[in-house]
Design an enzyme around this catalytic site. Structure first.
Site, PDB file in Angstrom:
ATOM      1  CB  SER A  44      -0.965  -0.021   1.185  1.00 52.36           C
ATOM      2  OG  SER A  44      -0.336   0.382   2.364  1.00 52.36           O
ATOM      3  CG  HIS A 175      -1.042  -5.027   4.828  1.00 53.53           C
ATOM      4  ND1 HIS A 175      -0.356  -4.446   5.849  1.00 53.53           N
ATOM      5  CD2 HIS A 175      -0.525  -4.515   3.698  1.00 53.53           C
ATOM      6  CE1 HIS A 175       0.536  -3.605   5.360  1.00 53.53           C
ATOM      7  NE2 HIS A 175       0.444  -3.631   4.051  1.00 53.53           N
ATOM      8  CD  GLU A 184       0.450  -1.663   9.361  1.00 54.01           C
ATOM      9  OE1 GLU A 184       0.732  -0.626   9.982  1.00 54.01           O
ATOM     10  OE2 GLU A 184       1.200  -2.195   8.540  1.00 54.01           O
ATOM     11  CD  GLU A 225       2.303  -5.006   7.894  1.00 59.03           C
ATOM     12  OE1 GLU A 225       1.567  -4.862   8.889  1.00 59.03           O
ATOM     13  OE2 GLU A 225       2.735  -4.057   7.234  1.00 59.03           O
ATOM     14  CG  ASP A 263      -0.928   2.576   8.864  1.00 61.91           C
ATOM     15  OD1 ASP A 263      -1.595   3.544   8.426  1.00 61.91           O
ATOM     16  OD2 ASP A 263      -0.025   2.031   8.202  1.00 61.91           O
ATOM     17  CD  GLU A 309       1.827   4.338   9.841  1.00 64.46           C
ATOM     18  OE1 GLU A 309       2.087   3.683  10.887  1.00 64.46           O
ATOM     19  OE2 GLU A 309       2.114   3.910   8.717  1.00 64.46           O
ATOM     20  CG  ASP A 336       3.594   5.200   5.832  1.00 64.55           C
ATOM     21  OD1 ASP A 336       4.659   5.373   5.224  1.00 64.55           O
ATOM     22  OD2 ASP A 336       2.961   4.121   5.727  1.00 64.55           O
ATOM     23  CE  LYS A 361       6.215   1.995   5.689  1.00 64.44           C
ATOM     24  NZ  LYS A 361       4.920   2.161   4.990  1.00 64.44           N
ATOM     25  CG  HIS A 389       7.404  -4.079   8.846  1.00 55.72           C
ATOM     26  ND1 HIS A 389       6.756  -5.241   9.210  1.00 55.72           N
ATOM     27  CD2 HIS A 389       6.434  -3.123   8.865  1.00 55.72           C
ATOM     28  CE1 HIS A 389       5.488  -5.001   9.436  1.00 55.72           C
ATOM     29  NE2 HIS A 389       5.268  -3.732   9.238  1.00 55.72           N
ATOM     30  CE  LYS A 413       3.751   0.290  10.191  1.00 55.41           C
ATOM     31  NZ  LYS A 413       2.606   1.012   9.606  1.00 55.41           N
TER      32      LYS A 413
END
Ligand code: PGA
Ligand code: ZN
Length: 437
Positions: A44, A175, A184, A225, A263, A309, A336, A361, A389, A413
């Site tokens: 994403s 995800h 998340e 994840e 998130d 987030e 993010d 990231k 990650h 994270k």
């Protein structure tokens, strides 16, 4: 400092966690020392991120092969840097960015460039006989790091002695199919205790959550994840109830011992041009930005959430400013997709007072030096950094944990299971032991 040069660079396709290829690169210095690194990719991903170039040759991996970037590393990048005297990381990364000055590194590929940058860092750490985190710390030049001292109401600790786990325990959105719209749900041990104890607590909550999910007749399969993906869930609030129950079942106090972070990755459920552009499919609700903020506010009252987030779309800047004005003293308002680890977006966020913390990231920007520049700006502006990650396809490379420790990141994270995730915790456990945390 003595100058060094690069003798050789080789690269190859390897498989990332979601079984599509990525690139692994090995840099050999003139001294014979080698460093190796591989890079992840997101599923994403923010639309302004550095590019992940793939071959687009349908006959191999459905177009997702990485032969093109492997060749870019072994030809174009190698011929531009081989034999050149290089003083430090910054000099190498300046050479790399000059080779591809396009905004998203679309000429050579963000993935190609980052793999060289990180492999060089590893080699240099060996050359200088230092642990990687110490080499990274030394590469983080001015401006001077200044941590935020302002109180965030729902976050009891302002600084930790070592980055704490922000552990993804439920995943939905892109995800995990047929689950929540929010991407998340994360648990974070909050106390400044021994690092190994904070990992243990996070994992105990994860195992307790499995029991709670089973009891409530949800499946306990895991997503990209390594977090649970309870299918058929009818509300984005339900996981919060289940997580609170799991924290208690594991023997901890919600909001005191263990906090919750979200998130939503809301760009994934944002439909521009609509009167109410935020669409929560599992609840069949459509919201304006103001209504979306109100929705979060209700959750903040009911649950020990201390961080959100990407609560709003990556281009919905004005709404971010009102969101941060209202809740920036209460919780972490984290960018993010909004900031994609790039200085220019962080500068905009600072100017608009849109966030108080930023997810980091390295593959969103493309070199270690640019990552460090963004971190330095974040820190000197009093923002928290959280190193992360990638959900899409990660590898066993643990570089981000050395990075997180080196820069004094507040959290990391990372998912709670699957080899490529636990490998990262295991690396931080090793660092913690080395530095006595
Ligand atoms: P990713 O998503 O799959 O793009 O890495 C993770 C995130 O949004 O934080
Ligand atoms: Zn995110």
């Amino acid at each position: 400092m003595q100058k060094i040069s690069i003798k050789k660079i080789t690269a190859r396709e390897i498989l990332a966690s979601a079984s599509y290829p990525t690139i692994e690169t090995t840099v050999t210095l003139s001294s014979g020392v080698i460093g190796k690194a591989s890079v992840p990719y997101g599923v994403s991903a923010g639309s302004h991120e550095a590019s992940v170039i793939v071959d687009n040759k349908k006959s191999r991996y459905g177009g997702r092969g990485c032969q093109k970037v492997v060749s870019n590393v072994e030809t174009k990048i190698l011929s531009a840097v081989r034999g050149k005297k290089i003083k430090n990381q910054r000099e190498l990364d300046d050479l790399l960015t000059a080779l591809d000055p396009s905004p998203r590194k679309t000429k050579l590929g963000g993935n190609a460039i980052l793999s060289v940058s990180l492999a060089f860092a590893r080699a240099m750490a060996v050359e200088q006989k230092k642990p990687l985190y110490r080499y990274i710390k030394q590469s983080l030049q001015s401006p001077i790091i200044k941590n935020r001292k302002q109180k965030i109401k729902k976050l009891p600790v302002l600084e930790y002695s070592i980055p704490r786990p922000m552990m993804v325990v439920i995943e939905g959105g892109k995800h995990g199919e047929n689950s929540t719209d929010f991407q998340e749900y994360l648990v974070c041990p909050l106390k400044n205790i021994k690092y190994s104890d904070s990992v243990r607590i996070g994992i105990e909550v994860y195992h307790a959550l499995k029991k709670v999910l089973k009891k409530n007749k949800y499946n306990t399969n895991v997503g990209t994840e390594g977090a649970f993906v309870p299918s058929g869930i009818k509300s984005n609030e339900t996981p919060l109830k289940l997580i609170v129950e799991a924290i208690e079942l594991a023997g901890y106090k919600p909001g005191v011992d263990v906090g919750i972070a979200l998130d939503p990755a809301s760009s994934e459920f944002y439909f521009p041009g609509k009167k109410r552009p935020y669409f929560l499919a599992c609840e069949n609700k459509r919201f304006t930005a103001l209504q979306m903020i109100k929705y979060y506010e209700e959750l903040l009252v009911k649950y020990p959430i201390f961080s959100i987030e990407d609560g709003l779309d990556e281009d919905d800047w004005d709404s971010w400013t009102s969101w941060c004005k209202k809740f920036g003293q209460e919780i972490l308002i984290m960018g993010d997709d909004l900031t994609v680890t790039q200085k220019k977006f962080l500068e905009k966020a600072i100017e608009l007072k849109a966030i108080n913390s930023i997810l980091i990231k390295p593959n969103q920007v493309g070199t270690l030096t640019e990552t460090l520049n963004t971190i330095a700006l974040a820190k000197s502006s009093g923002f928290y950094t959280i190193v992360s990650h990638r959900g899409g396809g990660d590898t066993n490379d643990t570089f981000i944990m050395d990075l997180a420790y080196a820069v004094g990141s507040l959290f990391t994270k990372v998912g709670p299971s699957r080899g490529e995730r636990v490998e990262k915790y295991n690396r931080m456990l090793e660092i913690a032991e080395e530095v006595g945390r």
